[in-house]
Design a protein around this motif. Sequence first.
Motif, PDB file in Angstrom:
ATOM      1  N   ASP A  46       0.825  -1.205   0.000  1.00  0.00           N
ATOM      2  CA  ASP A  46       0.000   0.000   0.000  1.00  0.00           C
ATOM      3  C   ASP A  46       0.856   1.251   0.000  1.00  0.00           C
ATOM      4  N   GLN A  47       1.893   1.270   0.829  1.00  0.00           N
ATOM      5  CA  GLN A  47       2.765   2.436   0.893  1.00  0.00           C
ATOM      6  C   GLN A  47       3.506   2.623  -0.423  1.00  0.00           C
ATOM      7  N   GLY A  96       2.511   1.625  -3.369  1.00  0.00           N
ATOM      8  CA  GLY A  96       1.533   2.060  -4.367  1.00  0.00           C
ATOM      9  C   GLY A  96       1.206   3.536  -4.216  1.00  0.00           C
ATOM     10  N   GLN A  97       1.074   4.010  -2.984  1.00  0.00           N
ATOM     11  CA  GLN A  97       0.809   5.424  -2.755  1.00  0.00           C
ATOM     12  C   GLN A  97       1.986   6.265  -3.236  1.00  0.00           C
ATOM     13  N   TYR A  98       3.200   5.801  -3.024  1.00  0.00           N
ATOM     14  CA  TYR A  98       4.381   6.534  -3.467  1.00  0.00           C
ATOM     15  C   TYR A  98       4.413   6.608  -4.989  1.00  0.00           C
ATOM     16  N   GLN A  99       4.087   5.506  -5.660  1.00  0.00           N
ATOM     17  CA  GLN A  99       4.084   5.506  -7.119  1.00  0.00           C
ATOM     18  C   GLN A  99       3.022   6.444  -7.666  1.00  0.00           C
ATOM     19  N   LYS A 100       1.827   6.453  -7.062  1.00  0.00           N
ATOM     20  CA  LYS A 100       0.763   7.352  -7.505  1.00  0.00           C
ATOM     21  C   LYS A 100       1.185   8.799  -7.331  1.00  0.00           C
ATOM     22  N   LYS A 101       1.852   9.087  -6.225  1.00  0.00           N
ATOM     23  CA  LYS A 101       2.306  10.448  -5.958  1.00  0.00           C
ATOM     24  C   LYS A 101       3.343  10.867  -6.995  1.00  0.00           C
ATOM     25  N   GLN A 102       4.231   9.958  -7.349  1.00  0.00           N
ATOM     26  CA  GLN A 102       5.257  10.265  -8.335  1.00  0.00           C
ATOM     27  C   GLN A 102       4.642  10.502  -9.708  1.00  0.00           C
ATOM     28  N   GLN A 103       3.603   9.756 -10.055  1.00  0.00           N
ATOM     29  CA  GLN A 103       2.965   9.908 -11.354  1.00  0.00           C
ATOM     30  C   GLN A 103       2.159  11.195 -11.430  1.00  0.00           C
ATOM     31  N   GLN A 104       1.583  11.638 -10.297  1.00  0.00           N
ATOM     32  CA  GLN A 104       0.762  12.835 -10.301  1.00  0.00           C
ATOM     33  C   GLN A 104       1.603  14.104 -10.402  1.00  0.00           C
ATOM     34  N   GLU A 105       2.812  14.102  -9.862  1.00  0.00           N
ATOM     35  CA  GLU A 105       3.657  15.270  -9.912  1.00  0.00           C
ATOM     36  C   GLU A 105       4.219  15.427 -11.317  1.00  0.00           C
TER      37      GLU A 105
END
Length: 87
Positions: free
Chosen positions: A42-43, A45-54
Motif C-alpha cells: 500500500d505504501q 503504491g501510494q508513493y508511485q501514484k504520488k510520483q505519477q501525479q507530480e
Amino acid sequence: MGLLRTILIIALIYYGIKILSRIFAPLLLKFAAKKAEERFGDQFGQYQKKQQQEPQKKEGEITIDKVPQTKTSNKNVGEYVDYEEID
C-alpha cells in the motif's frame, strides 16, 4: 496431596501451551508477514501514484515545499561575563 496436584496442573498447562504454540506459531507468523506485505504494498503504491501525479521538473528547478518556522530567542537570557585565563 494439594502440592502434588498443583505441580501436576502447572506441568499440564506448560506442556499444553508448548504444544499449542508449535501448532499456531507458524500460522501467526504467516499472518503477520502477510499483513506487513500488504502495508508495504500500500505504501509503495501510494508513493508511485504520488510520483505519477507530480509533473516532471526541469533540471535545476528548485521548489520549496515547506517554509521553516523562524525561531526567536530571548535576548534577556542572562548576563555576559568576560573572563581571562590565568596561567
